[in-house]
Design a protein around this motif. Structure first.
Motif, PDB file in Angstrom:
ATOM      1  N   VAL A 184       0.867  -1.176   0.000  1.00  0.00           N
ATOM      2  CA  VAL A 184       0.000   0.000   0.000  1.00  0.00           C
ATOM      3  C   VAL A 184       0.903   1.225   0.000  1.00  0.00           C
ATOM      4  O   VAL A 184       1.664   1.440   0.951  1.00  0.00           O
ATOM      5  N   THR A 185       0.847   2.010  -1.069  1.00  0.00           N
ATOM      6  CA  THR A 185       1.653   3.220  -1.177  1.00  0.00           C
ATOM      7  C   THR A 185       0.772   4.408  -0.806  1.00  0.00           C
ATOM      8  O   THR A 185      -0.327   4.561  -1.359  1.00  0.00           O
ATOM      9  N   VAL A 186       1.264   5.227   0.135  1.00  0.00           N
ATOM     10  CA  VAL A 186       0.430   6.277   0.712  1.00  0.00           C
ATOM     11  C   VAL A 186       1.153   7.614   0.796  1.00  0.00           C
ATOM     12  O   VAL A 186       2.380   7.678   0.751  1.00  0.00           O
ATOM     13  N   ASP A 187       0.356   8.662   0.942  1.00  0.00           N
ATOM     14  CA  ASP A 187       0.831   9.954   1.429  1.00  0.00           C
ATOM     15  C   ASP A 187       0.443   9.965   2.899  1.00  0.00           C
ATOM     16  O   ASP A 187      -0.751   9.962   3.227  1.00  0.00           O
ATOM     17  N   GLN A 188       1.437   9.900   3.772  1.00  0.00           N
ATOM     18  CA  GLN A 188       1.208   9.832   5.220  1.00  0.00           C
ATOM     19  C   GLN A 188       1.229  11.228   5.810  1.00  0.00           C
ATOM     20  O   GLN A 188       2.193  11.966   5.617  1.00  0.00           O
ATOM     21  N   GLU A 189       0.174  11.574   6.530  1.00  0.00           N
ATOM     22  CA  GLU A 189       0.127  12.849   7.249  1.00  0.00           C
ATOM     23  C   GLU A 189       0.535  12.585   8.691  1.00  0.00           C
ATOM     24  O   GLU A 189      -0.150  11.857   9.399  1.00  0.00           O
ATOM     25  N   GLY A 190       1.650  13.153   9.119  1.00  0.00           N
ATOM     26  CA  GLY A 190       2.135  12.941  10.479  1.00  0.00           C
ATOM     27  C   GLY A 190       2.771  11.582  10.627  1.00  0.00           C
ATOM     28  O   GLY A 190       3.039  10.879   9.648  1.00  0.00           O
ATOM     29  N   PRO A 191       3.037  11.185  11.880  1.00  0.00           N
ATOM     30  CA  PRO A 191       3.691   9.898  12.126  1.00  0.00           C
ATOM     31  C   PRO A 191       2.820   8.718  11.725  1.00  0.00           C
ATOM     32  O   PRO A 191       1.602   8.766  11.856  1.00  0.00           O
ATOM     33  N   ALA A 192       3.463   7.651  11.263  1.00  0.00           N
ATOM     34  CA  ALA A 192       2.731   6.433  10.918  1.00  0.00           C
ATOM     35  C   ALA A 192       2.637   5.495  12.109  1.00  0.00           C
ATOM     36  O   ALA A 192       1.711   4.701  12.207  1.00  0.00           O
ATOM     37  N   CYS A 193       3.592   5.587  13.023  1.00  0.00           N
ATOM     38  CA  CYS A 193       3.648   4.658  14.152  1.00  0.00           C
ATOM     39  C   CYS A 193       2.849   5.184  15.348  1.00  0.00           C
ATOM     40  O   CYS A 193       2.842   6.389  15.624  1.00  0.00           O
ATOM     41  N   HIS A 194       2.220   4.270  16.060  1.00  0.00           N
ATOM     42  CA  HIS A 194       1.454   4.653  17.248  1.00  0.00           C
ATOM     43  C   HIS A 194       2.338   5.223  18.357  1.00  0.00           C
ATOM     44  O   HIS A 194       1.844   5.859  19.279  1.00  0.00           O
ATOM     45  N   THR A 195       3.671   5.027  18.248  1.00  0.00           N
ATOM     46  CA  THR A 195       4.591   5.584  19.248  1.00  0.00           C
ATOM     47  C   THR A 195       4.926   7.043  18.975  1.00  0.00           C
ATOM     48  O   THR A 195       5.606   7.681  19.767  1.00  0.00           O
ATOM     49  N   GLY A 196       4.461   7.548  17.820  1.00  0.00           N
ATOM     50  CA  GLY A 196       4.712   8.938  17.473  1.00  0.00           C
ATOM     51  C   GLY A 196       5.891   9.136  16.528  1.00  0.00           C
ATOM     52  O   GLY A 196       6.219  10.269  16.184  1.00  0.00           O
ATOM     53  N   THR A 197       6.521   8.054  16.098  1.00  0.00           N
ATOM     54  CA  THR A 197       7.630   8.171  15.151  1.00  0.00           C
ATOM     55  C   THR A 197       7.113   8.079  13.717  1.00  0.00           C
ATOM     56  O   THR A 197       6.031   7.551  13.473  1.00  0.00           O
ATOM     57  N   ARG A 198       7.897   8.600  12.800  1.00  0.00           N
ATOM     58  CA  ARG A 198       7.494   8.635  11.390  1.00  0.00           C
ATOM     59  C   ARG A 198       7.196   7.239  10.855  1.00  0.00           C
ATOM     60  O   ARG A 198       6.276   7.032  10.095  1.00  0.00           O
ATOM     61  N   THR A 199       8.017   6.254  11.244  1.00  0.00           N
ATOM     62  CA  THR A 199       7.863   4.894  10.765  1.00  0.00           C
ATOM     63  C   THR A 199       7.948   3.926  11.936  1.00  0.00           C
ATOM     64  O   THR A 199       8.600   4.223  12.939  1.00  0.00           O
ATOM     65  N   CYS A 200       7.324   2.796  11.802  1.00  0.00           N
ATOM     66  CA  CYS A 200       7.432   1.750  12.826  1.00  0.00           C
ATOM     67  C   CYS A 200       8.794   1.070  12.772  1.00  0.00           C
ATOM     68  O   CYS A 200       9.147   0.318  13.675  1.00  0.00           O
ATOM     69  N   PHE A 201       9.556   1.339  11.723  1.00  0.00           N
ATOM     70  CA  PHE A 201      10.857   0.701  11.523  1.00  0.00           C
ATOM     71  C   PHE A 201      11.984   1.704  11.716  1.00  0.00           C
ATOM     72  O   PHE A 201      12.903   1.793  10.908  1.00  0.00           O
ATOM     73  N   ASP A 202      11.959   2.430  12.826  1.00  0.00           N
ATOM     74  CA  ASP A 202      12.963   3.472  13.039  1.00  0.00           C
ATOM     75  C   ASP A 202      14.118   3.038  13.934  1.00  0.00           C
ATOM     76  O   ASP A 202      15.058   3.786  14.133  1.00  0.00           O
ATOM     77  N   THR A 203      14.083   1.841  14.477  1.00  0.00           N
ATOM     78  CA  THR A 203      15.114   1.384  15.404  1.00  0.00           C
ATOM     79  C   THR A 203      15.908   0.256  14.775  1.00  0.00           C
ATOM     80  O   THR A 203      15.351  -0.741  14.329  1.00  0.00           O
ATOM     81  N   ASP A 204      17.246   0.434  14.745  1.00  0.00           N
ATOM     82  CA  ASP A 204      18.114  -0.640  14.273  1.00  0.00           C
ATOM     83  C   ASP A 204      18.268  -1.652  15.390  1.00  0.00           C
ATOM     84  O   ASP A 204      18.783  -1.349  16.452  1.00  0.00           O
ATOM     85  N   VAL A 205      17.807  -2.859  15.149  1.00  0.00           N
ATOM     86  CA  VAL A 205      17.894  -3.908  16.151  1.00  0.00           C
ATOM     87  C   VAL A 205      18.939  -4.932  15.758  1.00  0.00           C
ATOM     88  O   VAL A 205      19.694  -5.419  16.582  1.00  0.00           O
ATOM     89  N   LEU A 206      18.993  -5.243  14.484  1.00  0.00           N
ATOM     90  CA  LEU A 206      19.910  -6.266  14.006  1.00  0.00           C
ATOM     91  C   LEU A 206      21.003  -5.638  13.157  1.00  0.00           C
ATOM     92  O   LEU A 206      20.752  -4.730  12.379  1.00  0.00           O
ATOM     93  N   LEU A 207      22.194  -6.133  13.304  1.00  0.00           N
ATOM     94  CA  LEU A 207      23.297  -5.712  12.457  1.00  0.00           C
ATOM     95  C   LEU A 207      23.618  -6.860  11.520  1.00  0.00           C
ATOM     96  O   LEU A 207      23.793  -8.000  11.954  1.00  0.00           O
ATOM     97  N   VAL A 208      23.695  -6.559  10.247  1.00  0.00           N
ATOM     98  CA  VAL A 208      24.016  -7.581   9.266  1.00  0.00           C
ATOM     99  C   VAL A 208      25.408  -7.308   8.750  1.00  0.00           C
ATOM    100  O   VAL A 208      25.714  -6.202   8.309  1.00  0.00           O
ATOM    101  N   ARG A 209      26.251  -8.326   8.811  1.00  0.00           N
ATOM    102  CA  ARG A 209      27.608  -8.134   8.303  1.00  0.00           C
ATOM    103  C   ARG A 209      27.555  -8.096   6.781  1.00  0.00           C
ATOM    104  O   ARG A 209      26.631  -8.608   6.161  1.00  0.00           O
ATOM    105  N   ASP A 210      28.558  -7.525   6.200  1.00  0.00           N
ATOM    106  CA  ASP A 210      28.644  -7.413   4.753  1.00  0.00           C
ATOM    107  C   ASP A 210      28.821  -8.808   4.158  1.00  0.00           C
ATOM    108  O   ASP A 210      29.799  -9.486   4.424  1.00  0.00           O
ATOM    109  N   LEU A 211      27.866  -9.232   3.367  1.00  0.00           N
ATOM    110  CA  LEU A 211      27.903 -10.573   2.781  1.00  0.00           C
ATOM    111  C   LEU A 211      28.317 -10.544   1.308  1.00  0.00           C
ATOM    112  O   LEU A 211      28.134 -11.511   0.597  1.00  0.00           O
TER     113      LEU A 211
END
Length: 127
Positions: free
Chosen positions: A96-123
């Motif tokens: 679903v491609t959208v024009d988002q008004e304000g934050p998309a995440c219920h936490t108030g951040t622009r995206t729900c994917f704003d935190t780096d949790v996993l580090l992937v080594r260069d493969l």
């Protein structure tokens, strides 16, 4: 609370409904991204949520926890104006491609994917 469409009855175009591969609960994963390509969130849609999204132009999803439909921004004002909906090659997810008004995440951040949790080594093969 909104009632879901009974199994076997679809408000969607029959050709689209036939291509959808729903899970055991009748849902497909909806990956939501901005028109600029930023992944904003993931939601779940059944046929009715997808139909409402396509006919109203507003992102509409099925809440698995509340067991009801919700329109993104209905209470927060952070609405999603839907630009495009695409079905993936397997039919088990929609983009679903959208024009988002304000934050998309219920936490108030622009995206729900704003935190780096996993580090992937260069493969890459050069390494």
């Amino acid at each position: 609370m909104d009632a879901r469409i009974p199994a076997g009855e679809s408000a969607l175009d029959p050709a689209v409904a036939a291509r959808l591969k729903r899970d055991a609960d009748g849902l497909v994963c909806a990956v939501v991204q901005s028109r600029a390509g930023e992944v904003l969130m993931v939601g779940w849609m059944d046929d009715e949520a997808l139909h409402r999204t396509l006919t109203t132009g507003r992102g509409t999803y099925w809440s698995r926890s509340r067991q009801e439909y919700w329109v993104k921004g209905g209470t927060s004002g952070h609405v999603q104006q839907v630009h495009e909906v695409r079905l993936d090659c397997d039919g088990d997810a929609v983009l679903v491609t959208v024009d988002q008004e304000g934050p998309a995440c219920h936490t108030g951040t622009r995206t729900c994917f704003d935190t780096d949790v996993l580090l992937v080594r260069d493969l890459s093969p050069d390494r």
